[in-house]
Design a protein around this motif. Structure first.
Motif, PDB file in Angstrom:
ATOM      1  N   ASN A   1      12.816  24.779  -8.288  1.00 36.63           N
ATOM      2  CA  ASN A   1      11.535  24.707  -7.591  1.00 36.63           C
ATOM      3  C   ASN A   1      10.582  25.718  -8.227  1.00 36.63           C
TER       4      ASN A   1
ATOM      5  N   GLU B   1       6.401  20.766  -8.715  1.00 34.56           N
ATOM      6  CA  GLU B   1       6.219  22.112  -8.162  1.00 34.56           C
ATOM      7  C   GLU B   1       6.402  23.112  -9.299  1.00 34.56           C
TER       8      GLU B   1
ATOM      9  N   ASN C   1       7.104  30.681   2.145  1.00 35.58           N
ATOM     10  CA  ASN C   1       7.075  29.712   1.051  1.00 35.58           C
ATOM     11  C   ASN C   1       6.339  30.326  -0.142  1.00 35.58           C
TER      12      ASN C   1
ATOM     13  N   ASP D   1       9.975  30.073  -4.031  1.00 38.83           N
ATOM     14  CA  ASP D   1       8.888  30.513  -4.906  1.00 38.83           C
ATOM     15  C   ASP D   1       9.103  31.985  -5.230  1.00 38.83           C
TER      16      ASP D   1
HETATM   17 MG    MG Z   1       6.913  26.168  -2.332  1.00 40.97          MG
END
Ligand code: MG
Length: 299
Positions: free
Chosen positions: A73, A32, A175, A119
């Motif tokens: 992430n 990711e 997200n 994110d």
């Molecule tokens: Mg994500």
């Protein structure tokens, strides 16, 4: 075989018939957070379950950039080029300073720990916008299982006064996120709750000059799969993860075409000398394809 599926003829002008979707590195578990460093000619990306950030360079291939990464992430760079990282394990967003030391940007709201920042994007005014769903605390796979203490929202951190403000509060699990070219619109993907049949769609929110966010509207629903991560190109198209590859969606929310990828895609970012290469993180591998468009993100 073709690496592309053209749904609207417009998509044909963005892809090259002879440019492959090339696997650059593999052997990871769930990758990711791709972020391009043109000044170092390399890409950083997260291998979340293995608790490390990897570096890929066309010169030297793949190596470990940071381990442990605290189950990092999503990542981006701020307008001064510094790395901004979402960390599941420590439930925080950090900035890596140019001398290497790490500054915590946010790790709590209302006196309670964040969930697991997922994110992040940086606006041209330096404000840092990040999503905080609960994926990283639901299991021990991508972090540490823990109790959720804050709702799943999108926050804005303003470095001018160190304030942290919830901006998008009407989603189950915000997200991926990205701004339009003029930053008047914020795209956010709701990927629902992992183990239930909850909302899974992208919405678009108007953003005023003072950073206040208006009511969101439906933009697009990815199918198959979900919009875990995406980036915007100079024509305003949104290039999003999907279960069968990367989908290109017009500014009007219409699916134009697909880049077919043999693994489940999590996120993308533009890179290369003209931001004309799309780097794709997909389950165990990193892929790249050269496009006939250019990414928006800076630097
Ligand atoms: Mg994500």
């Amino acid at each position: 075989m073709s690496f592309f599926e053209i749904i609207d003829p417009v998509f044909g002008r963005y892809v090259l018939g002879n440019a492959p979707v090339k696997q650059l590195a593999t052997g990871f578990d769930w990758v990711e957070g791709p972020v391009w460093f043109g000044d170092a000619n390399c890409l950083l990306f997260s291998d979340i379950p293995n608790n490390r950030i990897m570096r890929w360079s066309p010169d030297t291939g793949v190596s470990t950039y940071r381990a442990p990464s605290h189950f990092a992430n999503g990542q981006t760079r701020d307008r001064e080029g510094r790395l901004i990282t979402c960390e599941h394990g420590t439930r925080r967003v950090t900035r890596t300073e140019l001398d290497g030391h790490i500054t915590v940007i946010a790790d709590q709201f209302d006196g309670k720990p964040l969930n697991s920042p997922n994110d992040v994007v940086v606006k041209s005014d330096g404000t840092i916008w990040f999503s905080d769903p609960h994926y990283g605390i639901m299991t021990n796979y991508e972090g540490f299982k823990a109790e959720q203490e804050n709702p799943c929202v999108v926050y804005c951190f303003d470095p001018r006064d160190d304030s942290l403000t919830p901006m998008v509060t009407d989603m189950n699990c915000p997200n991926g996120l990205a701004f339009s070219a003029d930053e008047s619109q914020l795209y956010v993907a709701d990927t629902g709750r992992m183990f239930e049949d909850d909302p899974q769609h992208m919405r678009v929110y108007p953003v005023a000059d003072d950073n206040s966010v208006g009511e969101g509207a439906h933009f697009h629903k990815i199918a198959p799969g979900v919009s875990d991560g995406f980036r915007v190109d100079v024509d305003g198209n949104v290039w999003s993860s999907a279960a069968d590859g990367v989908h290109c969606i017009s500014p009007e929310g219409k699916l134009l075409g697909k880049i077919l990828v043999p693994e489940l895609v999590s996120n993308v970012c533009f890179g290369g000398r003209a931001k004309h290469e799309l780097y794709i993180t997909a389950t165990t591998s990193l892929y790249r394809v050269t496009l006939v468009t250019n990414g928006l993100q800076t630097p």
